[in-house]
Structures are given as C-alpha cells and as structure tokens.
Design an enzyme around this catalytic site. Structure first.
Site, PDB file in Angstrom:
ATOM      1  N   TYR A   1     106.299  -4.762  35.180  1.00  0.00           N
ATOM      2  CA  TYR A   1     106.669  -3.819  34.111  1.00  0.00           C
ATOM      3  C   TYR A   1     106.063  -4.089  32.724  1.00  0.00           C
ATOM      4  O   TYR A   1     105.409  -3.209  32.156  1.00  0.00           O
ATOM      5  CB  TYR A   1     108.194  -3.770  33.965  1.00  0.00           C
ATOM      6  CG  TYR A   1     108.917  -3.427  35.241  1.00  0.00           C
ATOM      7  CD1 TYR A   1     109.081  -2.100  35.636  1.00  0.00           C
ATOM      8  CD2 TYR A   1     109.440  -4.430  36.068  1.00  0.00           C
ATOM      9  CE1 TYR A   1     109.747  -1.788  36.813  1.00  0.00           C
ATOM     10  CE2 TYR A   1     110.101  -4.117  37.249  1.00  0.00           C
ATOM     11  CZ  TYR A   1     110.259  -2.792  37.618  1.00  0.00           C
ATOM     12  OH  TYR A   1     110.911  -2.483  38.783  1.00  0.00           O
TER      13      TYR A   1
ATOM     14  N   CYS B   1     110.282  -0.478  40.701  1.00  0.00           N
ATOM     15  CA  CYS B   1     111.308   0.399  41.303  1.00  0.00           C
ATOM     16  C   CYS B   1     111.655   1.500  40.306  1.00  0.00           C
ATOM     17  O   CYS B   1     111.580   2.680  40.626  1.00  0.00           O
ATOM     18  CB  CYS B   1     112.541  -0.419  41.662  1.00  0.00           C
ATOM     19  SG  CYS B   1     112.220  -1.554  43.008  1.00  0.00           S
TER      20      CYS B   1
ATOM     21  N   ARG C   1     111.954   4.991  42.466  1.00  0.00           N
ATOM     22  CA  ARG C   1     111.496   5.244  43.840  1.00  0.00           C
ATOM     23  C   ARG C   1     112.392   4.601  44.884  1.00  0.00           C
ATOM     24  O   ARG C   1     112.461   5.062  46.034  1.00  0.00           O
ATOM     25  CB  ARG C   1     110.063   4.721  44.044  1.00  0.00           C
ATOM     26  CG  ARG C   1     109.965   3.221  43.914  1.00  0.00           C
ATOM     27  CD  ARG C   1     108.706   2.610  44.477  1.00  0.00           C
ATOM     28  NE  ARG C   1     108.736   1.185  44.280  1.00  0.00           N
ATOM     29  CZ  ARG C   1     109.276   0.295  45.134  1.00  0.00           C
ATOM     30  NH1 ARG C   1     109.791   0.690  46.276  1.00  0.00           N
ATOM     31  NH2 ARG C   1     109.310  -0.983  44.849  1.00  0.00           N
TER      32      ARG C   1
ATOM     33  N   ASP D   1     118.698  -0.040  44.893  1.00  0.00           N
ATOM     34  CA  ASP D   1     119.751  -0.860  45.484  1.00  0.00           C
ATOM     35  C   ASP D   1     121.038  -0.389  44.813  1.00  0.00           C
ATOM     36  O   ASP D   1     121.367  -0.794  43.704  1.00  0.00           O
ATOM     37  CB  ASP D   1     119.415  -2.326  45.163  1.00  0.00           C
ATOM     38  CG  ASP D   1     120.448  -3.323  45.642  1.00  0.00           C
ATOM     39  OD1 ASP D   1     121.586  -2.933  45.927  1.00  0.00           O
ATOM     40  OD2 ASP D   1     120.091  -4.515  45.705  1.00  0.00           O
TER      41      ASP D   1
HETATM   42  N1  MHF Z   1     117.323  -6.180  46.602  1.00  0.00           N
HETATM   43  C1  MHF Z   1     117.029  -6.103  45.303  1.00  0.00           C
HETATM   44  N2  MHF Z   1     117.877  -5.427  44.483  1.00  0.00           N
HETATM   45  C2  MHF Z   1     117.609  -5.333  43.161  1.00  0.00           C
HETATM   46  O1  MHF Z   1     118.418  -4.709  42.437  1.00  0.00           O
HETATM   47  C3  MHF Z   1     116.431  -5.947  42.648  1.00  0.00           C
HETATM   48  C4  MHF Z   1     115.581  -6.636  43.532  1.00  0.00           C
HETATM   49  N3  MHF Z   1     115.908  -6.695  44.848  1.00  0.00           N
HETATM   50  N4  MHF Z   1     114.467  -7.253  43.084  1.00  0.00           N
HETATM   51  C5  MHF Z   1     114.055  -7.214  41.720  1.00  0.00           C
HETATM   52  C6  MHF Z   1     115.141  -6.887  40.769  1.00  0.00           C
HETATM   53  C7  MHF Z   1     116.100  -7.960  40.406  1.00  0.00           C
HETATM   54  N5  MHF Z   1     117.309  -7.168  40.138  1.00  0.00           N
HETATM   55  C8  MHF Z   1     118.586  -7.665  40.305  1.00  0.00           C
HETATM   56  C9  MHF Z   1     118.785  -8.786  41.079  1.00  0.00           C
HETATM   57  C10 MHF Z   1     120.056  -9.301  41.229  1.00  0.00           C
HETATM   58  C11 MHF Z   1     121.121  -8.687  40.603  1.00  0.00           C
HETATM   59  C12 MHF Z   1     122.476  -9.291  40.742  1.00  0.00           C
HETATM   60  O2  MHF Z   1     122.684 -10.200  41.539  1.00  0.00           O
HETATM   61  N6  MHF Z   1     123.447  -8.832  39.992  1.00  0.00           N
HETATM   62  C13 MHF Z   1     124.818  -9.323  40.030  1.00  0.00           C
HETATM   63  C14 MHF Z   1     125.046 -10.562  39.196  1.00  0.00           C
HETATM   64  C15 MHF Z   1     124.090 -10.762  38.083  1.00  0.00           C
HETATM   65  C16 MHF Z   1     124.406 -11.888  37.136  1.00  0.00           C
HETATM   66  O3  MHF Z   1     125.506 -11.884  36.531  1.00  0.00           O
HETATM   67  O4  MHF Z   1     123.549 -12.772  36.959  1.00  0.00           O
HETATM   68  C17 MHF Z   1     125.747  -8.199  39.571  1.00  0.00           C
HETATM   69  O5  MHF Z   1     126.936  -8.264  39.916  1.00  0.00           O
HETATM   70  O6  MHF Z   1     125.278  -7.286  38.877  1.00  0.00           O
HETATM   71  C18 MHF Z   1     120.914  -7.548  39.822  1.00  0.00           C
HETATM   72  C19 MHF Z   1     119.646  -7.046  39.686  1.00  0.00           C
HETATM   73  C20 MHF Z   1     117.030  -5.790  40.275  1.00  0.00           C
HETATM   74  N7  MHF Z   1     116.048  -5.864  41.297  1.00  0.00           N
HETATM   75  O1  LIG Z   2     115.211  -2.504  39.013  1.00  0.00           O
HETATM   76  C1  LIG Z   2     115.306  -2.565  40.243  1.00  0.00           C
HETATM   77  C2  LIG Z   2     114.457  -3.349  41.000  1.00  0.00           C
HETATM   78  C3  LIG Z   2     114.623  -3.369  42.347  1.00  0.00           C
HETATM   79  N1  LIG Z   2     115.590  -2.642  42.948  1.00  0.00           N
HETATM   80  C4  LIG Z   2     115.743  -2.751  44.424  1.00  0.00           C
HETATM   81  C5  LIG Z   2     115.411  -1.583  45.282  1.00  0.00           C
HETATM   82  C6  LIG Z   2     115.114  -2.247  46.619  1.00  0.00           C
HETATM   83  O2  LIG Z   2     116.359  -2.559  47.249  1.00  0.00           O
HETATM   84  C7  LIG Z   2     114.428  -3.537  46.209  1.00  0.00           C
HETATM   85  C8  LIG Z   2     112.927  -3.422  46.176  1.00  0.00           C
HETATM   86  O3  LIG Z   2     112.417  -3.371  47.466  1.00  0.00           O
HETATM   87  P1  LIG Z   2     111.218  -2.388  47.879  1.00  0.00           P
HETATM   88  O4  LIG Z   2     110.998  -2.692  49.325  1.00  0.00           O
HETATM   89  O5  LIG Z   2     110.047  -2.736  47.021  1.00  0.00           O
HETATM   90  O6  LIG Z   2     111.690  -0.978  47.645  1.00  0.00           O
HETATM   91  O7  LIG Z   2     114.907  -3.790  44.900  1.00  0.00           O
HETATM   92  C9  LIG Z   2     116.441  -1.876  42.204  1.00  0.00           C
HETATM   93  O8  LIG Z   2     117.356  -1.199  42.721  1.00  0.00           O
HETATM   94  N2  LIG Z   2     116.268  -1.850  40.856  1.00  0.00           N
END
Ligand code: MHF
Ligand SMILES: O=c1ccn([C@H]2C[C@H](O)[C@@H](COP(=O)(O)O)O2)c(=O)[nH]1
Length: 276
Positions: A106, A158, A178, A181
């Site tokens: 990004y 994403c 696109r 999660d």
């Molecule tokens: N599978 C997946 N989902 C995502 O949302 C995601 C990715 N991968 N890969 C890249 C980034 C990283 N992002 C993330 C990753 C983890 C959390 C997460 O674990 N959130 C928790 C706790 C966060 C904390 O307090 O540190 C939550 O409850 O929101 C959120 C966004 C968004 N993106």
């Molecule tokens: O900002 C974000 C970054 C990532 N995600 C989620 C969406 C998917 O679950 C994974 C990325 O996997 P791809 O196979 O590249 O789609 O991370 C999100 O929601 N928001």
C-alpha cells in the site's frame, strides 16, 4: 414523516450484522489460499453516513489506535512493519520477511507509484490537489493495484481502490475491497476508510459525507463461525464520534494524538485466529 420513522429504528451497524448473518446462512463453502476454508458471497455494499457517527463496530471492540496507526503508516509511504511494531500493532507480522519488509505494498503504491518513464507518482497528494481544484471530477481516485508489482508484494492489496465525490459541501468515498475477511479485517477497513474521509475532508474544507463500502469476495473463515454467532447475539450501541483536534498543514502531518474518539463503549473484543 415516513422517512423519520424509518431512520429512528435503523442502526448503521445493522448492515454489518446482516452481512455476518448472510454469510452464515447463505455463504457458499469454498476452499481458499490459506487452507482454512470459508463461507463466501460475491459482491456486497454497505453505506455509512458519517454525520450519523463514526462507523467503528460496537458489537465487539475494535482496536482504534491500531487502525489509526495502520492508516498513518500507509500515508507515510512506509512498507516495513517497524513503525507498526513500535506502536503496538502486530497485524502485519505474519506476512513480513525477517527484516520486517512487505515488498511494494500500500504505502509504496499510494505515495510513490513508479511510472514507466521514471516518474514516481504521489497518488494521495494528487488526489488532495484535485479535490481542491476540480471537485466535480470523476477521476478522484487512487489505487494500490499496481499490476506490474503484485508479484513482489507480501499480499496483493485487499482494500484496493478508493474513489471520492464532492456534493453539497460534503466529501464521500467509496472503498472497493476485492477480498474481505468479514470477521477480522473488515472492521479495521471500515474504520480506516472513514478516518481517511474525515482527514481528506478537513484538508480540503469539506464536511465528511458518506462511506460506501463495496466488497468482491466477502468471506467468513470457518474458524470464525462461533465468534460471529456470539457477535450476532449482541445489540449495537451508540456510535462514537470522531474529533480532529487540530488541522495539520497537509495530509502528511497527522499524528495519532490528533484523533479523539468520543463515546466509544463497545461490547468486549472477541478473539479469533487470523488465516495466513
Ligand atoms: N486472513 C487475513 N485477514 C485479514 O484481515 C488480513 C490478512 N489476512 N492479512 C493482511 C492484513 C492484516 N490484517 C489484520 C490481521 C489481524 C487482525 C486481528 O487479529 N485483529 C484482532 C486483534 C488485533 C489486535 O488487537 O492486535 C481483532 O480483534 O481485531 C486484524 C487485521 C488485515 N489483513
Ligand atoms: O485489509 C485487509 C487485508 C486483508 N484482508 C483479508 C482478506 C483475505 O481473507 C486475506 C487476503 O487473502 P487473499 O487470498 O489475498 O484474498 O486477507 C482483509 O479483509 N482486509
């Protein structure tokens, strides 16, 4: 009169809860890159009027400080996780290499997109200029989806395209995502897209308008199903409001201390494993 009745019973967060319910009830079970498995739908829209409150989920706590730092990190053009870790944000750690690098993700594309003729293009600065000089333009957008560099990114973007629209003194924005999660990432994405509208609006002298969110592959990971059901048992609470405590000289000069979130009293956070 009829409108008034309709709006008093509507809580904006209901759109998010409805989405979780749709995924649980009608999502198609699909395999995915991470091997976790999802319930997924294709194509979805939600709209949040930012004058009605700041769209931070209240049915579970979202780590606002983490969202704010992630957005400031994107805006700084940084693509290394050091700044995030120094500020207590660990959400990108699983994707970084041993030096914290994520490749040209990004921040690089937003602030220093490399053109074929050797120029580097600052899409965000150009957007701010265009909002001031040509607010009726239909080209007010920036994107992280740099096709030629996707293979060097730890994850292709994403939340990939942001478009803006000015009418009646208000700045609205569309985020096209696109891949979403729905349980873990989406709450963060909505928060950051709304925060960016507030900041851009302040910079160009407009009021925040609407955030329109558009999702492509919207999914609930199979290991988030129990958590989603817990969240669906909860009643949304009043939305917080966002105050910008100062007007920085440019979009580059915001600090976390410039944001004040007022009246955020969410239900407790709900832990869930992230799919890597
Ligand atoms: N599978 C997946 N989902 C995502 O949302 C995601 C990715 N991968 N890969 C890249 C980034 C990283 N992002 C993330 C990753 C983890 C959390 C997460 O674990 N959130 C928790 C706790 C966060 C904390 O307090 O540190 C939550 O409850 O929101 C959120 C966004 C968004 N993106
Ligand atoms: O900002 C974000 C970054 C990532 N995600 C989620 C969406 C998917 O679950 C994974 C990325 O996997 P791809 O196979 O590249 O789609 O991370 C999100 O929601 N928001």
């Amino acid at each position: 009169m009829i409108m008034e009745q309709a709006t008093t019973s509507f809580h904006p967060e209901q759109q998010y809860l409805d989405l979780l319910r749709i995924l649980l009830e009608r999502g198609v079970r699909r395999e995915d890159r991470t091997g976790t498995g999802t319930l997924s739908i294709f194509g979805h829209q939600m709209r949040f009027d930012l004058s009605a409150g700041f769209p931070l989920l209240t049915t579970k706590r979202i780590y606002f400080k983490g969202c704010a730092h992630e957005l400031l990190w994107f805006l700084s053009g940084d693509t290394n996780t050091r700044y995030l870790r120094e500020n207590g944000v660990t959400i990108w750690d699983e994707w970084a290499d041993e030096n914290g690098n994520l490749g040209p993700v990004y921040g690089k594309q937003w602030r220093a997109w490399e053109a074929k003729d050797g120029r580097t293009i600052d899409q965000v600065a150009e957007l701010v200029q265009a909002l001031k000089q040509n607010p009726t333009s239909r080209r007010l957008l920036f994107t992280g989806w740099n096709v030629g560099e996707l293979n060097r990114m730890a994850l292709p973007p994403c939340h990939m395209t942001y478009q803006y629209y000015v009418a009646d003194g208000r700045l609205s924005g569309i985020l096209y995502q696109r891949s979403a999660d729905a349980f873990l990432g989406l709450g963060w994405n909505l928060c950051e897209a709304a925060l960016l509208i507030h900041m851009l609006a302040q910079q160009v002298g407009l009021e925040p308008g609407e955030l329109v969110w558009m999702g492509g592959d919207v999914h609930l990971y199979l290991n988030h199903i129990d958590q989603a059901r817990i969240q669906l048992e909860r009643e949304p609470r009043d939305l917080p409001t966002l105050r910008l405590l100062r007007k920085p000289a440019s979009i580059d000069e915001y600090r976390y201390e410039d944001f004040e979130l007022v009246g955020y009293q969410p239900h407790p956070s709900i832990a869930a494993p992230v799919a890597v």
